[in-house]
Design an enzyme around this catalytic site. Structure first.
Site, PDB file in Angstrom:
ATOM      1  N   GLU A  59      -5.039   9.745 -18.136  1.00 23.78           N
ATOM      2  CA  GLU A  59      -5.350  10.675 -19.214  1.00 23.78           C
ATOM      3  C   GLU A  59      -5.087  10.042 -20.574  1.00 23.78           C
ATOM      4  O   GLU A  59      -5.895  10.158 -21.506  1.00 23.78           O
ATOM      5  CB  GLU A  59      -4.497  11.950 -19.072  1.00 23.78           C
ATOM      6  CG  GLU A  59      -4.725  12.702 -17.772  1.00 23.78           C
ATOM      7  CD  GLU A  59      -3.763  12.302 -16.672  1.00 23.78           C
ATOM      8  OE1 GLU A  59      -3.349  13.190 -15.910  1.00 23.78           O
ATOM      9  OE2 GLU A  59      -3.421  11.102 -16.581  1.00 23.78           O
ATOM     10  N   ALA A 179      -4.678  -6.074  17.587  1.00 20.81           N
ATOM     11  CA  ALA A 179      -5.944  -6.618  18.077  1.00 20.81           C
ATOM     12  C   ALA A 179      -5.851  -6.705  19.592  1.00 20.81           C
ATOM     13  O   ALA A 179      -4.818  -7.105  20.135  1.00 20.81           O
ATOM     14  CB  ALA A 179      -6.209  -7.994  17.477  1.00 20.81           C
ATOM     15  N   LEU A 229       2.965 -14.143   7.406  1.00 15.70           N
ATOM     16  CA  LEU A 229       2.789 -12.780   6.892  1.00 15.70           C
ATOM     17  C   LEU A 229       2.321 -12.752   5.438  1.00 15.70           C
ATOM     18  O   LEU A 229       2.633 -11.838   4.688  1.00 15.70           O
ATOM     19  CB  LEU A 229       4.073 -11.959   7.047  1.00 15.70           C
ATOM     20  CG  LEU A 229       4.585 -11.778   8.480  1.00 15.70           C
ATOM     21  CD1 LEU A 229       5.775 -10.838   8.482  1.00 15.70           C
ATOM     22  CD2 LEU A 229       3.490 -11.274   9.403  1.00 15.70           C
ATOM     23  N   ALA A 298       4.919  -1.599  17.546  1.00 16.07           N
ATOM     24  CA  ALA A 298       3.786  -0.677  17.392  1.00 16.07           C
ATOM     25  C   ALA A 298       4.025   0.595  18.195  1.00 16.07           C
ATOM     26  O   ALA A 298       3.820   1.716  17.702  1.00 16.07           O
ATOM     27  CB  ALA A 298       2.494  -1.357  17.828  1.00 16.07           C
TER      28      ALA A 298
END
Length: 364
Positions: A59, A179, A229, A298
């Site tokens: 803004e 993957a 990484l 994971a």
């Protein structure tokens, strides 16, 4: 009440504001926000976006472009009244992708800056869920400004998905990536995994790393694979933005590990409590986490209900054997299966990327 024609015009302006927002950095902890200022005829007279932490918000960036003599962004922070910036936008409408903020951070509150500038109407897409920054709409209404909320909200929610998730949950947005072959294997029986996917898929992973504040793996991955990484380009060069490497686990990381050479400082956290680990990262200003460890880490994030998005790279290969991409998820029967909603399917060379989110996801 606005007419259908006015609704359509405001949605068009909001989509333009969203396109402006995309010019700003997705990393760094702040939301990508765009703003357009329009006159009574609907013509755009100025536009802006947030260029990153510590810079003027969208803004204020737009207000500073109104050509008001010596007015600059530093005068538009909302902390000073009675300066030459008052009423510089008298009668204009501000169309903003996110509710104008209502707090003093590195800059002043945008809601007050808009009030001081004299805008007559503010239109925004998504309420600011921040416990400190929210409330700008109320401040504007109290100041006599007409406020219209929810224009193109679904599109803005999707655009700001990761930041909104982090702000609402007060923890980083978590993307879990793996993957695998078509039969769900992440490696061959002898442990080899390079390369399951082709170059296009692998380069896409690097691009996703560069969109994260932190990349997370477990000590098992570090000790087994010695990953760097880093986020790299097609020619192996380091990309401009590098995620902070974060390792979960107590085992010592070797002094000669590639992670010790990462451009960003390595952070190691005891991974026994994922909620605590994410809280620590959130307090450090990290809003987007990219989990790129093996099946153990994971599975842990998914089982704990902490995976907000999954990136699954599928290669047209079959391996069989025990090296599955995911381990135990705490699911013992089909009724307990973790349902997902697929949000994207994308070919990447000879591979396919599937992007999915928990099907039970709700939005405030």
């Amino acid at each position: 009440m606005i007419t259908p024609e006015q609704q359509a015009q405001l949605e068009k302006l909001m989509r333009h504001a969203l396109s402006l927002a995309g010019h700003g950095p997705i990393t760094g902890g702040n939301p990508q926000v765009g703003c357009v200022l329009v006159d009574a005829t609907g013509q755009i007279v100025a536009e802006g976006w947030h260029h990153g932490a510590g810079t003027p918000h969208a803004e204020v960036d737009a207000l500073a472009k109104l050509g008001a003599g010596d007015v600059d962004a530093s005068e538009l922070g909302g902390s000073a009244t009675g300066t030459g910036v008052r009423h510089v936008a008298a009668g204009l409408t501000a169309v903003v992708t996110l509710e104008p903020c209502n707090h003093h951070g590195r800059t002043g509150p945008c809601a007050q800056a808009l009030l001081d500038a004299g805008v007559s109407r503010v239109v925004y897409a998504v309420p600011d869920p921040g416990p400190d920054s929210g409330g700008g709409a109320e401040r504007l209404r109290d100041g006599g400004v007409e406020v219209i909320a929810g224009i193109a909200r679904a599109e803005a929610e999707e655009f700001l998905h990761s930041w909104l998730t982090a702000t609402r949950l007060q923890r980083p947005h978590v993307t879990v990536k793996w993957a695998s072959t078509l039969d769900g294997r992440a490696a061959a029986a002898d442990g080899t995994s390079q390369w399951i996917t082709g170059t296009a898929a692998r380069q896409h992973v690097h691009e996703q790393r560069a969109r994260a504040d932190a990349i997370v793996v477990g000590t098992g991955t570090v000790l087994a694979d010695d990953p760097s990484l880093t986020a790299r380009g097609d020619a192996g060069e380091l990309l401009e933005w590098q995620p902070q490497p974060v390792v979960l686990g107590r085992r010592e990381i070797p002094a000669d590990a590639q992670l010790r050479q990462h451009p960003e400082k390595l952070r190691q956290i005891d991974g026994s409590d994922l909620d605590a680990a994410l809280s620590e990262l959130f307090e450090a200003g990290i809003r987007r986490v990219f989990v790129e460890g093996g099946p153990t880490i994971a599975s842990a994030f998914i089982a704990a209900g902490l995976a907000d998005e999954l990136l699954i790279y599928l290669a047209p290969k079959l391996l069989g054997g025990p090296q599955v991409a995911l381990g135990e998820l705490g699911v013992s029967t089909m009724a307990e299966a973790k349902d997902l909603s697929i949000t994207e399917l994308r070919p990447l060379g000879n591979d396919v990327l599937i992007v999915a989110r928990p099907a039970t996801e709700t939005r405030a």
